[in-house]
Design an enzyme around this catalytic site. Structure first.
Site, PDB file in Angstrom:
ATOM      1  N   ASP A 106      -8.607  -0.146  -7.371  1.00  0.00           N
ATOM      2  CA  ASP A 106      -8.627   0.846  -5.923  1.00  0.00           C
ATOM      3  C   ASP A 106      -9.033   2.264  -6.252  1.00  0.00           C
ATOM      4  O   ASP A 106      -9.665   3.096  -5.518  1.00  0.00           O
ATOM      5  CB  ASP A 106      -7.222   1.020  -5.636  1.00  0.00           C
ATOM      6  CG  ASP A 106      -6.542  -0.428  -5.246  1.00  0.00           C
ATOM      7  OD1 ASP A 106      -7.114  -1.255  -4.977  1.00  0.00           O
ATOM      8  OD2 ASP A 106      -5.277  -0.403  -5.155  1.00  0.00           O
TER       9      ASP A 106
ATOM     10  N   GLY B  42      -0.872  -4.820 -10.291  1.00  0.00           N
ATOM     11  CA  GLY B  42      -1.955  -5.554  -9.930  1.00  0.00           C
ATOM     12  C   GLY B  42      -2.936  -5.628 -11.124  1.00  0.00           C
ATOM     13  O   GLY B  42      -3.249  -4.400 -11.764  1.00  0.00           O
TER      14      GLY B  42
HETATM   15  O1  F6P Z   1      -3.751  -2.211  -6.493  1.00  0.00           O
HETATM   16  C1  F6P Z   1      -4.670  -3.551  -6.284  1.00  0.00           C
HETATM   17  C2  F6P Z   1      -4.682  -4.163  -5.263  1.00  0.00           C
HETATM   18  O2  F6P Z   1      -5.396  -5.393  -5.220  1.00  0.00           O
HETATM   19  C3  F6P Z   1      -4.742  -3.510  -3.749  1.00  0.00           C
HETATM   20  O3  F6P Z   1      -6.267  -3.394  -3.683  1.00  0.00           O
HETATM   21  C4  F6P Z   1      -4.117  -4.431  -2.974  1.00  0.00           C
HETATM   22  O4  F6P Z   1      -3.726  -3.897  -1.813  1.00  0.00           O
HETATM   23  C5  F6P Z   1      -2.822  -4.948  -3.571  1.00  0.00           C
HETATM   24  O5  F6P Z   1      -3.160  -4.582  -5.080  1.00  0.00           O
HETATM   25  C6  F6P Z   1      -2.456  -6.281  -3.576  1.00  0.00           C
HETATM   26  O6  F6P Z   1      -1.079  -6.504  -4.246  1.00  0.00           O
HETATM   27  P1  F6P Z   1      -0.448  -7.714  -4.436  1.00  0.00           P
HETATM   28  O7  F6P Z   1      -1.098  -8.323  -5.827  1.00  0.00           O
HETATM   29  O8  F6P Z   1       0.770  -7.257  -5.016  1.00  0.00           O
HETATM   30  O9  F6P Z   1      -0.661  -8.760  -3.555  1.00  0.00           O
END
Ligand code: F6P
Length: 346
Positions: free
Chosen positions: A141, A17
């Site tokens: 996070d 992410g």
């Molecule tokens: O790891 C960062 C994060 O934004 C988390 O806080 C969240 O749970 C996840 O990524 C969301 O992931 P994606 O971008 O795959 O929806």
């Protein structure tokens, strides 16, 4: 004897992410590698996908100008996990081989992997397979083991705190219970920090199991004390026994059912990951980036750059892999918030 650095070719990728500060880190690595050490820089597209498809471009120092304050990543990112084989086709199991082949073909001397837990695990596995790898920890996070802090976290806390600040006035006008759901995956760092910074009355984090009854009693008690509204800060990773996709939505319904107090919920979502990095994240990402280039120059491969007591250190990727840095329920911040009457729902 000093190692020869001039002419070394460094690959760099961002994976997982995105978060604010990625470009500041790319710039920190690249400028130091090029200006200080006379190395060459190659930007890999879209995380490990670019290593699999051999999608890359040479980056000059000029390409790194003007990116410090920009959110996202100029390289693109993906959640590609090349070592994950569960239920995949045979051709996909070749991904680590392809990465190794392309690393050779591209003439790389090192691959810098900027990412969170998943990325750093992959980086560790590639190091085990003989590639020269350096990891840089990033994620909103803040849950990477082995470092006190990851960049992206401070920006996310700023954004979340501003959102909580804004909820106070509308909650007060309508005398409502306002729930705000924040990111953080399985860790409660964003909710804890922005909950404290924004004066949340209840802070719910995955590391401290909550009871619906305790939350309801606490909110009713506040109402009985002439406190016309309350803010409930919810980490996305807490237990969600309901069918609702958002745990804040579930709890909002439950709290109304149990207390009769009017409730509303906000799911802040990807806003927490977007936009320009905070000054603290720009500084941290720059520190990590420049330190990574120094580590490459010293040939200290197989390590992650980290911050311990405000000092840059290096931590073996093999130690980081598969571990999470969660909030200790006895963290001094939790204790201090409790001492001021904040509820953690337990
Ligand atoms: O790891 C960062 C994060 O934004 C988390 O806080 C969240 O749970 C996840 O990524 C969301 O992931 P994606 O971008 O795959 O929806």
């Amino acid at each position: 004897m000093a190692k020869k650095t001039s002419g070394m070719k460094i690959g760099i990728l961002t994976a997982g992410g995105d978060c604010p500060g990625l470009n500041a880190a790319i710039r920190g690595v690249g400028k130091t590698a090029i200006v200080r050490y006379g190395m060459k820089l190659v930007g890999i597209s879209d995380g490990f996908t670019g290593m699999i498809t051999k999608d890359y471009r040479e980056l000059s120092e000029r390409d790194l100008s003007g990116i410090l304050t920009i959110g996202g990543t100029i390289l693109g990112t993906s959640r590609e996990k090349p070592f994950k084989s569960n239920g995949k086709k045979k051709s996909e199991l070749r991904k680590p081989d392809l990465i190794r082949e392309h690393y050779e073909q591209m003439g790389l001397d090192c691959l810098v992997c900027i990412g969170g837990n998943g990325t750093l695990k992959t980086a560790g596995l590639l190091a085990q397979q003989g590639l020269n790898v350096i990891g840089i920890p990033k994620t909103i996070d803040n849950d990477v083991w082995g470092t006190d802090i990851t960049f992206g976290f401070d920006s996310a806390v700023n954004i979340a705190t501003e959102a909580i600040d804004r909820l106070h006035s509308t909650a007060n006008s309508h005398k409502r219970i306002m729930l705000i759901e924040l990111m953080g995956h399985n860790a409660g760092w964003i909710a804890l920090y922005s909950g404290i910074a924004g004066g949340g009355d209840v802070i719910l984090i995955p590391e401290i199991p909550y009871s619906e009854e305790k939350i309801a009693d606490y909110l009713l008690h506040r109402a009985s004390e002439n406190k016309p509204y309350s803010i409930v800060v919810v980490a996305e990773g807490i237990k969600n026994p309901g069918k609702e996709r958002s745990v804040a939505q579930y709890l909002s319904g439950k709290i109304f059912e149990m207390t009769g107090l009017e409730t509303r919920e906000t799911v802040l979502g990807y806003i927490q990951r977007g936009g320009t990095p905070s000054p603290m994240d720009r500084v941290l990402a720059t520190r990590y980036g420049t330190a990574a280039a120094d580590m490459i120059a010293r040939h200290e491969f197989g390590n992650m750059v980290a911050l311990k007591n405000n000092k840059i250190v290096s931590v073996p990727l093999s130690e980081v892999s598969g571990r999470l840095k969660l909030v200790d329920p006895d963290n001094p911040l939790v204790v201090q918030a409790r001492n001021m009457g904040t509820s953690f729902g337990d």
